[in-house]
Design a protein around this motif. Sequence first.
Motif, PDB file in Angstrom:
ATOM      1  N   LEU A  34      25.369 -10.066  23.342  1.00 32.90           N
ATOM      2  CA  LEU A  34      25.756  -9.013  24.278  1.00 32.90           C
ATOM      3  C   LEU A  34      24.516  -8.167  24.545  1.00 32.90           C
ATOM      4  CD1 LEU A  34      28.276  -7.373  25.547  1.00 32.90           C
ATOM      5  CD2 LEU A  34      28.012  -5.935  23.528  1.00 32.90           C
ATOM      6  N   VAL A  35      24.203  -7.950  25.801  1.00 34.30           N
ATOM      7  CA  VAL A  35      23.080  -7.063  26.137  1.00 34.30           C
ATOM      8  C   VAL A  35      23.660  -5.742  26.624  1.00 34.30           C
ATOM      9  CG1 VAL A  35      21.086  -6.701  27.651  1.00 34.30           C
ATOM     10  CG2 VAL A  35      21.562  -8.993  26.745  1.00 34.30           C
ATOM     11  N   ALA A  36      23.331  -4.673  25.906  1.00 29.52           N
ATOM     12  CA  ALA A  36      23.830  -3.346  26.285  1.00 29.52           C
ATOM     13  C   ALA A  36      22.829  -2.709  27.242  1.00 29.52           C
ATOM     14  CB  ALA A  36      24.008  -2.479  25.044  1.00 29.52           C
ATOM     15  N   ALA A  37      23.091  -2.853  28.535  1.00 28.17           N
ATOM     16  CA  ALA A  37      22.221  -2.244  29.557  1.00 28.17           C
ATOM     17  C   ALA A  37      23.058  -1.284  30.388  1.00 28.17           C
ATOM     18  CB  ALA A  37      21.594  -3.334  30.427  1.00 28.17           C
ATOM     19  N   ASP A  38      23.988  -0.608  29.690  1.00 25.31           N
ATOM     20  CA  ASP A  38      24.947   0.230  30.413  1.00 25.31           C
ATOM     21  C   ASP A  38      24.511   1.694  30.481  1.00 25.31           C
ATOM     22  OD1 ASP A  38      25.366   0.207  27.663  1.00 25.31           O
ATOM     23  OD2 ASP A  38      27.522   0.500  27.784  1.00 25.31           O
ATOM     24  N   GLY A  39      23.215   1.902  30.448  1.00 24.15           N
ATOM     25  CA  GLY A  39      22.686   3.216  30.801  1.00 24.15           C
ATOM     26  C   GLY A  39      22.702   4.239  29.679  1.00 24.15           C
ATOM     27  N   VAL A  40      22.306   5.432  30.053  1.00 27.08           N
ATOM     28  CA  VAL A  40      22.066   6.486  29.064  1.00 27.08           C
ATOM     29  C   VAL A  40      23.351   6.924  28.353  1.00 27.08           C
ATOM     30  CG1 VAL A  40      22.238   8.389  30.734  1.00 27.08           C
ATOM     31  CG2 VAL A  40      20.779   8.631  28.724  1.00 27.08           C
ATOM     32  N   ASN A  41      24.489   6.797  29.024  1.00 27.58           N
ATOM     33  CA  ASN A  41      25.764   7.170  28.392  1.00 27.58           C
ATOM     34  C   ASN A  41      26.494   5.943  27.861  1.00 27.58           C
ATOM     35  OD1 ASN A  41      25.568   9.977  28.920  1.00 27.58           O
ATOM     36  ND2 ASN A  41      26.048   9.550  31.064  1.00 27.58           N
ATOM     37  N   SER A  42      25.741   5.000  27.363  1.00 30.02           N
ATOM     38  CA  SER A  42      26.249   3.687  26.961  1.00 30.02           C
ATOM     39  C   SER A  42      27.558   3.704  26.167  1.00 30.02           C
ATOM     40  CB  SER A  42      25.171   2.990  26.125  1.00 30.02           C
ATOM     41  OG  SER A  42      25.679   1.814  25.555  1.00 30.02           O
ATOM     42  N   LYS A  43      28.551   3.055  26.744  1.00 31.99           N
ATOM     43  CA  LYS A  43      29.837   2.876  26.057  1.00 31.99           C
ATOM     44  C   LYS A  43      29.642   1.993  24.820  1.00 31.99           C
ATOM     45  CE  LYS A  43      34.515   2.230  26.199  1.00 31.99           C
ATOM     46  NZ  LYS A  43      35.502   3.290  26.277  1.00 31.99           N
ATOM     47  N   ILE A  44      28.776   0.996  24.965  1.00 30.55           N
ATOM     48  CA  ILE A  44      28.549   0.067  23.845  1.00 30.55           C
ATOM     49  C   ILE A  44      27.930   0.812  22.663  1.00 30.55           C
ATOM     50  CG2 ILE A  44      27.300  -2.010  23.115  1.00 30.55           C
ATOM     51  CD1 ILE A  44      27.517  -2.946  26.058  1.00 30.55           C
ATOM     52  N   ARG A  45      26.978   1.686  22.968  1.00 29.19           N
ATOM     53  CA  ARG A  45      26.375   2.461  21.878  1.00 29.19           C
ATOM     54  C   ARG A  45      27.432   3.323  21.189  1.00 29.19           C
ATOM     55  NH1 ARG A  45      22.104   5.951  24.112  1.00 29.19           N
ATOM     56  NH2 ARG A  45      23.523   7.688  23.915  1.00 29.19           N
ATOM     57  N   LYS A  46      28.330   3.895  21.985  1.00 29.32           N
ATOM     58  CA  LYS A  46      29.387   4.727  21.392  1.00 29.32           C
ATOM     59  C   LYS A  46      30.284   3.889  20.493  1.00 29.32           C
ATOM     60  CE  LYS A  46      29.667   7.774  25.284  1.00 29.32           C
ATOM     61  NZ  LYS A  46      30.346   7.935  26.548  1.00 29.32           N
ATOM     62  N   ILE A  47      30.637   2.674  20.966  1.00 29.67           N
ATOM     63  CA  ILE A  47      31.539   1.821  20.181  1.00 29.67           C
ATOM     64  C   ILE A  47      30.856   1.378  18.885  1.00 29.67           C
ATOM     65  CG2 ILE A  47      32.709  -0.427  20.124  1.00 29.67           C
ATOM     66  CD1 ILE A  47      33.157  -0.102  23.165  1.00 29.67           C
ATOM     67  N   ILE A  48      29.598   0.954  18.995  1.00 27.17           N
ATOM     68  CA  ILE A  48      28.914   0.396  17.827  1.00 27.17           C
ATOM     69  C   ILE A  48      28.465   1.489  16.856  1.00 27.17           C
ATOM     70  CG2 ILE A  48      26.847  -0.870  17.071  1.00 27.17           C
ATOM     71  CD1 ILE A  48      27.149  -2.587  19.571  1.00 27.17           C
ATOM     72  N   ASN A  49      27.870   2.544  17.377  1.00 25.21           N
ATOM     73  CA  ASN A  49      27.304   3.583  16.498  1.00 25.21           C
ATOM     74  C   ASN A  49      28.199   4.802  16.342  1.00 25.21           C
ATOM     75  OD1 ASN A  49      25.058   2.014  16.290  1.00 25.21           O
ATOM     76  ND2 ASN A  49      23.826   3.195  17.732  1.00 25.21           N
ATOM     77  N   GLY A  50      29.230   4.885  17.166  1.00 27.74           N
ATOM     78  CA  GLY A  50      30.072   6.079  17.140  1.00 27.74           C
ATOM     79  C   GLY A  50      29.344   7.307  17.654  1.00 27.74           C
ATOM     80  N   ASP A  51      28.290   7.077  18.441  1.00 33.70           N
ATOM     81  CA  ASP A  51      27.494   8.205  18.956  1.00 33.70           C
ATOM     82  C   ASP A  51      28.305   9.088  19.886  1.00 33.70           C
ATOM     83  OD1 ASP A  51      25.374   7.153  17.716  1.00 33.70           O
ATOM     84  OD2 ASP A  51      24.151   6.842  19.502  1.00 33.70           O
ATOM     85  N   ARG A  52      28.008  10.351  19.817  1.00 33.28           N
ATOM     86  CA  ARG A  52      28.493  11.245  20.863  1.00 33.28           C
ATOM     87  C   ARG A  52      27.295  11.584  21.723  1.00 33.28           C
ATOM     88  NH1 ARG A  52      32.291  15.833  18.422  1.00 33.28           N
ATOM     89  NH2 ARG A  52      33.916  14.490  17.641  1.00 33.28           N
ATOM     90  N   VAL A  53      27.363  11.262  22.983  1.00 32.04           N
ATOM     91  CA  VAL A  53      26.217  11.514  23.857  1.00 32.04           C
ATOM     92  C   VAL A  53      26.385  12.884  24.488  1.00 32.04           C
ATOM     93  CG1 VAL A  53      24.946  10.686  25.868  1.00 32.04           C
ATOM     94  CG2 VAL A  53      26.057   9.056  24.332  1.00 32.04           C
ATOM     95  N   SER A  54      25.348  13.735  24.338  1.00 29.33           N
ATOM     96  CA  SER A  54      25.446  15.050  24.968  1.00 29.33           C
ATOM     97  C   SER A  54      25.260  14.890  26.473  1.00 29.33           C
ATOM     98  CB  SER A  54      24.379  15.988  24.406  1.00 29.33           C
ATOM     99  OG  SER A  54      23.109  15.450  24.650  1.00 29.33           O
ATOM    100  N   SER A  55      25.966  15.713  27.225  1.00 26.10           N
ATOM    101  CA  SER A  55      25.904  15.534  28.677  1.00 26.10           C
ATOM    102  C   SER A  55      24.674  16.220  29.257  1.00 26.10           C
ATOM    103  CB  SER A  55      27.163  16.102  29.327  1.00 26.10           C
ATOM    104  OG  SER A  55      27.249  17.473  29.065  1.00 26.10           O
TER     105      SER A  55
END
Length: 216
Positions: free
Chosen positions: A142-163
């Motif tokens: 899977l290539v996560a190229a879904d931008g700065v607010n990456s949904k994939i990053r949130k799913i995998i790392n549980g990150d909260r991205v600041s707006s």
Amino acid sequence: MIETDILVVGGGPAGATVARYLARSDIDAMLIQRSFGFKKPCGGGIRLDAFETFDIDRSLIKKMVTSIALVHRSKRIEVDIADTPIAIVDRLEFDAALRAGAEEEGATLREATLVNVEQSGDHVISTIREDAKHYRIKSNYLVAADGVNSKIRKIINGDRVSSHLTHYADISSVSYDDCEFHFGRAIAGRRYAWAFPHSGGANIGTLAGEGRAEME
Ligand SMILES: Cc1cc2nc3c(=O)[nH]c(=O)nc-3n(C[C@H](O)[C@H](O)[C@H](O)COP(=O)(O)OP(=O)(O)OC[C@H]3O[C@@H](n4cnc5c(N)ncnc54)[C@H](O)[C@@H]3O)c2cc1C
């Protein structure tokens, strides 16, 4: 279940380019992009040499810029970039052309949104939404190229991205020959504001404000 070797999520410059090069190497790649009508907030300024490096059609260039200006109140520093000029593109058209290039090379392109990802043994099982229906895709990578607010990053790392809010507009009544970066609290908070030439006018905007209240 749909199967592909590599699922690339996000049809911006990164994802579309990855999919194009994978397909060019005869690797089975599927590229999904949430909306073909999405225009990324962006000045659209790209180093000219990137067109050669990534084999991009130069007819996408709207304007060439050979100097940039750094502006703070009445101070202005001009920087000559004639040796490494910036090409201005329209991101809606540019991203669409890159995705079309990936498709021409043999990648499968779908207008769909990734909604979930899970690992299953050696595979990745992704769930996408397309035309209000859900599909599952089994891929080896899977290539996560879904931008700065990456949904994939949130799913995998549980990150909260600041707006980070941007205010920007395309304006036809003014034109610029160089790319201007403006600094100072009043206009750009702790970040910067910009005025870039664009086809038939200028693209201006500011990155000021981390929260909606501050921006408003
Ligand atoms: C205000 C501003 C001005 C900028 N100006 C410049 C500039 O002049 N020059 C420059 O080089 N860079 C500029 N940038 C940075 C540039 O826009 C980014 O570096 C670039 O867009 C990153 O490309 P990308 O392909 O990684 O992500 P993106 O361009 O963000 O593409 C990601 C794509 O993924 C899609 N997507 C997101 N989530 C999903 C999902 N769940 N399922 C399917 N698809 C999804 C999105 O719709 C999007 O099309 C600017 C950025 C901002 C904010």
